[in-house]
Design a protein around this motif. Structure first.
Motif, PDB file in Angstrom:
ATOM      1  N   ALA A 184      85.856  36.147  -7.410  1.00  0.00           N
ATOM      2  CA  ALA A 184      85.105  34.907  -7.609  1.00  0.00           C
ATOM      3  C   ALA A 184      83.890  34.837  -6.699  1.00  0.00           C
ATOM      4  CB  ALA A 184      86.016  33.706  -7.367  1.00  0.00           C
ATOM      5  N   GLN A 224      80.358  33.027 -20.052  1.00  0.00           N
ATOM      6  CA  GLN A 224      81.719  32.539 -19.853  1.00  0.00           C
ATOM      7  C   GLN A 224      82.373  32.146 -21.165  1.00  0.00           C
ATOM      8  OE1 GLN A 224      82.665  30.203 -16.162  1.00  0.00           O
ATOM      9  NE2 GLN A 224      80.449  30.162 -15.974  1.00  0.00           N
ATOM     10  N   GLY A 258      84.002  37.392 -13.261  1.00  0.00           N
ATOM     11  CA  GLY A 258      84.619  37.042 -11.995  1.00  0.00           C
ATOM     12  C   GLY A 258      84.762  35.551 -11.771  1.00  0.00           C
ATOM     13  N   MET A 259      84.188  34.744 -12.670  1.00  0.00           N
ATOM     14  CA  MET A 259      84.318  33.296 -12.553  1.00  0.00           C
ATOM     15  C   MET A 259      85.373  32.752 -13.511  1.00  0.00           C
ATOM     16  SD  MET A 259      80.334  32.188 -12.028  1.00  0.00           S
ATOM     17  CE  MET A 259      80.834  30.641 -11.282  1.00  0.00           C
ATOM     18  N   PRO A 299      89.558  34.765 -12.807  1.00  0.00           N
ATOM     19  CA  PRO A 299      90.415  34.346 -11.686  1.00  0.00           C
ATOM     20  C   PRO A 299      91.066  32.977 -11.883  1.00  0.00           C
ATOM     21  CG  PRO A 299      88.461  35.413 -10.840  1.00  0.00           C
ATOM     22  CD  PRO A 299      88.255  35.263 -12.320  1.00  0.00           C
ATOM     23  N   ARG A 300      90.346  32.005 -12.463  1.00  0.00           N
ATOM     24  CA  ARG A 300      90.954  30.692 -12.706  1.00  0.00           C
ATOM     25  C   ARG A 300      92.121  30.805 -13.671  1.00  0.00           C
ATOM     26  NH1 ARG A 300      85.338  28.578 -12.769  1.00  0.00           N
ATOM     27  NH2 ARG A 300      85.361  28.897 -15.016  1.00  0.00           N
ATOM     28  N   LEU A 321      90.750  29.583  -2.987  1.00  0.00           N
ATOM     29  CA  LEU A 321      89.708  30.358  -3.635  1.00  0.00           C
ATOM     30  C   LEU A 321      88.337  29.879  -3.163  1.00  0.00           C
ATOM     31  CD1 LEU A 321      90.080  32.579  -5.873  1.00  0.00           C
ATOM     32  CD2 LEU A 321      89.265  30.871  -7.486  1.00  0.00           C
ATOM     33  N   MET A 366      85.154  31.832  -1.651  1.00  0.00           N
ATOM     34  CA  MET A 366      83.844  31.647  -2.256  1.00  0.00           C
ATOM     35  C   MET A 366      82.877  30.973  -1.288  1.00  0.00           C
ATOM     36  SD  MET A 366      85.022  30.369  -6.053  1.00  0.00           S
ATOM     37  CE  MET A 366      83.331  30.061  -6.561  1.00  0.00           C
ATOM     38  N   SER A 389      89.151  27.724 -19.366  1.00  0.00           N
ATOM     39  CA  SER A 389      88.439  28.107 -18.147  1.00  0.00           C
ATOM     40  C   SER A 389      86.999  28.473 -18.462  1.00  0.00           C
ATOM     41  CB  SER A 389      89.154  29.280 -17.472  1.00  0.00           C
ATOM     42  OG  SER A 389      88.452  29.713 -16.332  1.00  0.00           O
ATOM     43  N   GLY A 422      83.775  26.452 -17.118  1.00  0.00           N
ATOM     44  CA  GLY A 422      82.763  27.164 -16.349  1.00  0.00           C
ATOM     45  C   GLY A 422      81.418  27.170 -17.030  1.00  0.00           C
TER      46      GLY A 422
END
Length: 397
Positions: free
Chosen positions: A21, A64, A117-118, A121-122, A141, A145, A346, A350
């Motif tokens: 992230a 995303q 990477g955004m 992970p969530r 996290l 970050m 997610s 995002g």
């Protein structure tokens, strides 16, 4: 598929997710001290360089939306490896850009890689943890970050002392390669095979449509999105405000940037502890009010021509501290009921955050004055919209 667990220790998989992230903040923040150098080297106004940041945020928003369905169909690991590969290639492209248009194009491609990477992970966190523990994990996290906004501008400033602005993008490529190797060697797939979703345009469109109609999801996602928009307005405008308006040397820019990042980090970790006694919704409601108070105070001071660098920093640190509570709790609440569509949820969350961030970044780059008024005004607007969105999500149906 790992079983749902409680978060009593910091597991290795969460450390890896935090490092992944961090790629987004690294790519956003590391080249900020180089804005004047890039403008001089490419022979353009600094406002055009600032727009490359907005281009990156726009790319993150669109990308995303693609990674969500991919992560729900093919799992978390394969799309992540593909995104990291794209990030490395695009970082090298940025390092060789000869014009501002080429830099902007490579930044968009870089964003399409970094977006993995955004989003993922969530989703991995929600694969492992229930809502309250997920909020704690997202706070942790944010700690990882949050280190990047402190380190990245400092790294960028030091890279300028050792080489040109292009060195910064070579470093980004090296980081992407190391992350790729870490994922390939140590990450285990966390998507439950029973939750694999079909990847057809009709099903994907229907999933996004259902999420857009989900009151709680949209309210919490927009609360976090407008809060993030204030953050990106600050990121886009801070080089001009600190370096050009207040005369801070580029090598010291990272220190001021780091103070605000430290506020975000400390608040997010305090929030993780408070979750043992308070619900995510209660913490979110109070943090949204604090965000509005800090941003409106900055706006009133700017309108009265009373704002000094210390006063501006106090308001910014208050805004960032509030955001440290808003981000993880809004995200955990938005994803709480999304079960089989965690990747898409997610991604949409995002994507909305990045669209809001891109809009605020463009507004900052277009609104030029020799005072901090543009930043204060946009922060106040973002904070107010975040508060209204949170109120909408929490209102009984």
């Amino acid at each position: 598929m790992p079983p749902r667990t409680t978060l009593e220790t910091l597991p290795p998989w969460l450390i890896l997710m935090g490092s992944l992230a961090a790629i987004g903040p690294l790519a956003v923040d590391m080249y900020l001290p180089a804005f004047p150098a890039i403008a001089a080297d490419l022979g353009v106004a600094q406002g055009l360089v600032e727009q490359t940041l907005a281009s990156y945020l726009l790319g993150l928003a669109l990308a995303q939306l693609c990674y969500g369905p991919l992560a729900d169909r093919y799992g978390r690991k394969v799309p992540l490896l593909g995104g990291l590969t794209l990030f490395v290639v695009a970082s090298l492209g940025c390092a060789t850009a000869a014009t501002i248009d080429q830099l902007a194009l490579w930044r968009i491609i870089q964003a399409f890689g970094g977006a993995a990477g955004m989003v993922i992970p969530r989703a991995v966190i929600r694969d492992h943890l229930e809502t309250r523990d997920a909020a704690k994990a997202l706070s942790m996290l944010m700690l990882v970050m949050g280190v990047m906004p402190i380190l990245a501008p400092l790294m960028g400033a030091q890279a300028l002392l050792l080489g040109s602005w292009r060195t910064i993008f070579h470093i980004m490529a090296a980081v992407g390669i190391m992350q790729w190797l870490a994922v390939a060697s140590s990450m285990r797939e966390s998507l439950d095979p029973e939750h694999i979703a079909a990847l057809t345009p009709r099903i994907v469109a229907a999933t996004y449509r259902d999420l857009l109609r989900h009151k709680a999801f949209m309210g919490y996602a927009l609360a976090g999105g407008f809060g993030s928009a204030g953050l990106f307005a600050y990121i886009s405008g801070s080089p001009r405000i600190f370096i050009l308006i207040y005369g801070i040397e580029p090598q010291y820019f990272g220190l001021l940037f780091g103070l605000n990042a430290a506020s975000l980090i400390v608040a997010s970790q305090l929030g993780a502890r408070l979750l043992n006694r308070h619900t995510p919704a209660a913490l979110l409601a109070r943090a949204l009010r604090g965000m509005v108070l800090a941003a409106v105070a900055a706006l009133l001071l700017a309108l009265g021509d009373l704002i000094t660098l210390p006063l501006l920093m106090a308001c910014l640190m208050g805004f960032m501290a509030s955001l440290g509570f808003v981000g993880p709790n809004a995200a955990a609440l938005a994803l709480a009921e999304q079960g089989r569509r965690l990747g898409v949820a997610s991604a949409l969350m995002g994507g909305m955050q990045m669209l809001c961030g891109a809009a605020s970044g463009l507004a900052i780059s277009a609104w030029h004055t020799d005072t901090p008024l543009p930043l204060a005004g946009i922060l106040a607007l973002c904070a107010t919209l975040a508060w209204l969105s949170g109120r909408f999500a929490m209102r009984p149906a």
